[in-house]
Design a protein around this motif. Structure first.
Motif, short mmCIF file in Angstrom:
data_model
loop_
_atom_site.label_atom_id
_atom_site.label_comp_id
_atom_site.label_asym_id
_atom_site.label_seq_id
_atom_site.Cartn_x
_atom_site.Cartn_y
_atom_site.Cartn_z
N VAL A 249 0.85 -1.18 0.00
CA VAL A 249 0.00 0.00 0.00
C VAL A 249 0.89 1.23 0.00
O VAL A 249 1.77 1.38 0.86
CB VAL A 249 -0.94 0.03 1.23
CG1 VAL A 249 -1.81 1.28 1.21
CG2 VAL A 249 -1.79 -1.23 1.27
N VAL A 250 0.68 2.12 -0.96
CA VAL A 250 1.45 3.36 -1.07
C VAL A 250 0.49 4.53 -0.93
O VAL A 250 -0.46 4.66 -1.71
CB VAL A 250 2.22 3.45 -2.40
CG1 VAL A 250 2.97 4.78 -2.49
CG2 VAL A 250 3.19 2.28 -2.54
N GLU A 251 0.74 5.37 0.07
CA GLU A 251 -0.09 6.55 0.31
C GLU A 251 0.69 7.79 -0.14
O GLU A 251 1.85 7.95 0.21
CB GLU A 251 -0.43 6.66 1.79
CG GLU A 251 -1.29 7.85 2.16
CD GLU A 251 -1.64 7.91 3.64
OE1 GLU A 251 -2.40 8.81 4.04
OE2 GLU A 251 -1.13 7.04 4.40
N THR A 252 0.03 8.65 -0.93
CA THR A 252 0.69 9.84 -1.46
C THR A 252 -0.20 11.06 -1.26
O THR A 252 -1.39 11.03 -1.56
CB THR A 252 1.00 9.68 -2.97
OG1 THR A 252 1.77 8.49 -3.17
CG2 THR A 252 1.80 10.87 -3.48
N LYS A 253 0.41 12.11 -0.73
CA LYS A 253 -0.29 13.40 -0.56
C LYS A 253 0.75 14.52 -0.66
O LYS A 253 1.89 14.29 -1.03
CB LYS A 253 -1.04 13.44 0.76
CG LYS A 253 -0.20 13.20 2.00
CD LYS A 253 -1.07 13.18 3.25
CE LYS A 253 -0.24 12.97 4.50
NZ LYS A 253 -1.09 12.96 5.73
N ASN A 254 0.34 15.74 -0.35
CA ASN A 254 1.23 16.91 -0.42
C ASN A 254 1.72 17.17 -1.84
O ASN A 254 2.92 17.33 -2.08
CB ASN A 254 2.41 16.76 0.55
CG ASN A 254 1.97 16.63 1.99
OD1 ASN A 254 1.02 17.29 2.42
ND2 ASN A 254 2.63 15.75 2.74
N PHE A 255 0.78 17.20 -2.78
CA PHE A 255 1.12 17.55 -4.15
C PHE A 255 1.34 19.06 -4.26
O PHE A 255 0.69 19.85 -3.57
CB PHE A 255 0.01 17.12 -5.11
CG PHE A 255 -0.06 15.63 -5.31
CD1 PHE A 255 0.67 15.01 -6.31
CD2 PHE A 255 -0.87 14.83 -4.49
CE1 PHE A 255 0.62 13.65 -6.51
CE2 PHE A 255 -0.93 13.46 -4.68
CZ PHE A 255 -0.19 12.86 -5.69
N LYS A 256 2.22 19.46 -5.16
CA LYS A 256 2.53 20.88 -5.38
C LYS A 256 1.41 21.56 -6.14
O LYS A 256 1.05 22.70 -5.86
CB LYS A 256 3.84 21.01 -6.15
CG LYS A 256 4.34 22.44 -6.35
CD LYS A 256 5.66 22.43 -7.09
CE LYS A 256 6.18 23.84 -7.33
NZ LYS A 256 6.59 24.47 -6.04
N ARG A 257 0.89 20.87 -7.14
CA ARG A 257 -0.22 21.37 -7.94
C ARG A 257 -1.11 20.19 -8.28
O ARG A 257 -1.19 19.22 -7.53
CB ARG A 257 0.31 22.05 -9.22
CG ARG A 257 0.72 23.49 -9.02
CD ARG A 257 1.26 24.14 -10.28
NE ARG A 257 0.52 23.82 -11.49
CZ ARG A 257 0.81 24.32 -12.67
NH1 ARG A 257 1.83 25.16 -12.81
NH2 ARG A 257 0.12 23.98 -13.76
#
Length: 345
Positions: A249-257
């Motif tokens: 499971v890979v969680e991704t957040k804090n995108f620049k745009r």
């Protein structure tokens, strides 16, 4: 447009390949599907499923279910064969009539790339689903929020606005992130099948997973040691990984745009799941939550197939020659228009 060049990413791949041995398996149809993980999948020395290798996710199954299919979630075998034949003909650039146009190309326009350059595959997924989206049940993106609708209207307006009859090019910032080689079309995150470069290579240690996409040669390094998010905005967000049983499971957040998903925003919260269901199949599932764009989360499933082909270099980088040419051409057009205006006085 770039395509799969004949130069391998030797340095990165050679170094990462030393992390763990590769897996030998025969190449299979990229649309093979398996419903669940089994105890027969290869495992690493620490007992985790070995996800390493090159995986191919090409398919002509659309992300969203075509509206004309209504509530039909699956094709029969006969319907699938007929739809594949029709869709392959519709997408074939060599069959677009220059006088009548078609597939986003207006009549009298120029089709810039012929069929040789495309590598989208010609089959739907093995389950015969009519869309990659599995939730909502209608197989389509959720309704837009009010803010999402405003953004969509602004994008449509920007697409119609031109500068001297051509797309606006006052600055490189007028050009889309994909054109600037910052965000990688189908590379994501999340990864979605596209016209070409539908390949990803995974490397794995107990502490780190590397997701190397062929499109725009992006290597996403995912820590697996439980470290907290730094909350520093990045183009592809911050990723953290963990195991839930046999699923990565890979969680991704804090995108620049925005992400590579059309209409998305920096508030996107992405959960990706990688499950090796047999020696030759990797099931990739992702759930997108973006309250600034869609009224509810949505989920898609993409089967990936083991490939014996290597990953090739995709020579796309910011400040590429084409971008300079676009801006220089716009300046030349402006000078020519100004000269013509003076000459008419």
């Amino acid at each position: 447009m770039n395509h799969r060049c004949l130069t391998t990413l030797g340095g990165l791949i050679s170094a990462m390949a030393l992390l763990a041995p590769g897996l030998a398996a025969a190449q299979v149809n990229t649309n093979a599907a398996a419903p669940s993980a089994t105890s027969t999948v290869p495992r690493t020395l620490d007992g985790k499923p070995d996800l390493q290798g090159v995986w191919d996710f090409r398919t002509i199954t659309p992300l969203e279910r075509p509206r004309e299919l209504g509530d039909k979630a699956f094709f029969t075998a006969e319907e699938a064969a007929a739809w594949e034949k029709s869709e392959n003909r519709r997408q074939n650039r060599d069959l677009i009539d220059p006088e009548t146009g078609g597939l986003n190309y207006p009549a009298g326009g120029v089709v810039p790339y012929n069929e040789f350059w495309y590598e989208r595959g010609d089959k739907i997924v093995g389950s015969r689903r009519t869309s990659l989206i599995v939730d909502p049940p209608n197989g389509r993106l959720p309704a837009l929020t009010p803010d999402g609708k405003v953004k969509a209207d602004a994008r449509a307006l920007a697409g119609r606005e031109t500068q001297l009859g051509r797309p606006k090019a006052d600055s490189w910032e007028d050009r889309p992130l994909q054109e600037r080689c910052i965000m990688g079309l189908n590379a994501g995150p999340p990864m979605t099948p596209g016209a070409y470069n539908n390949n990803v290579q995974l490397f794995q240690t107990p502490e780190t997973v590397v997701i190397l996409t062929e499109m725009v040669h992006d290597a996403r390094i995912v820590p697996m040691d439980g470290r907290p998010f730094l909350n520093i905005p990045q183009w592809k967000g911050e990723s953290r990984g963990r195991w839930e049983g046999d699923t990565l499971v890979v969680e991704t957040k804090n995108f620049k745009r925005e992400t590579s998903l059309a209409g998305s925003s920096a508030s996107t919260h992405l959960i990706e799941r990688f499950t090796r269901t047999d020696a030759n199949t990797l099931l990739y599932e992702f759930t997108v939550t973006d309250p600034n764009t869609w009224t509810r989360p949505w989920t898609a499933v993409v089967p990936m197939a083991r490939s014996e082909d290597p990953i090739y270099e995709y020579a796309c980088h910011e400040a590429n020659h084409a971008l300079g040419g676009i801006l220089a051409g716009a300046r030349a057009d402006e000078k020519a228009a100004e000269a013509a205006k003076k000459g008419s006085k």
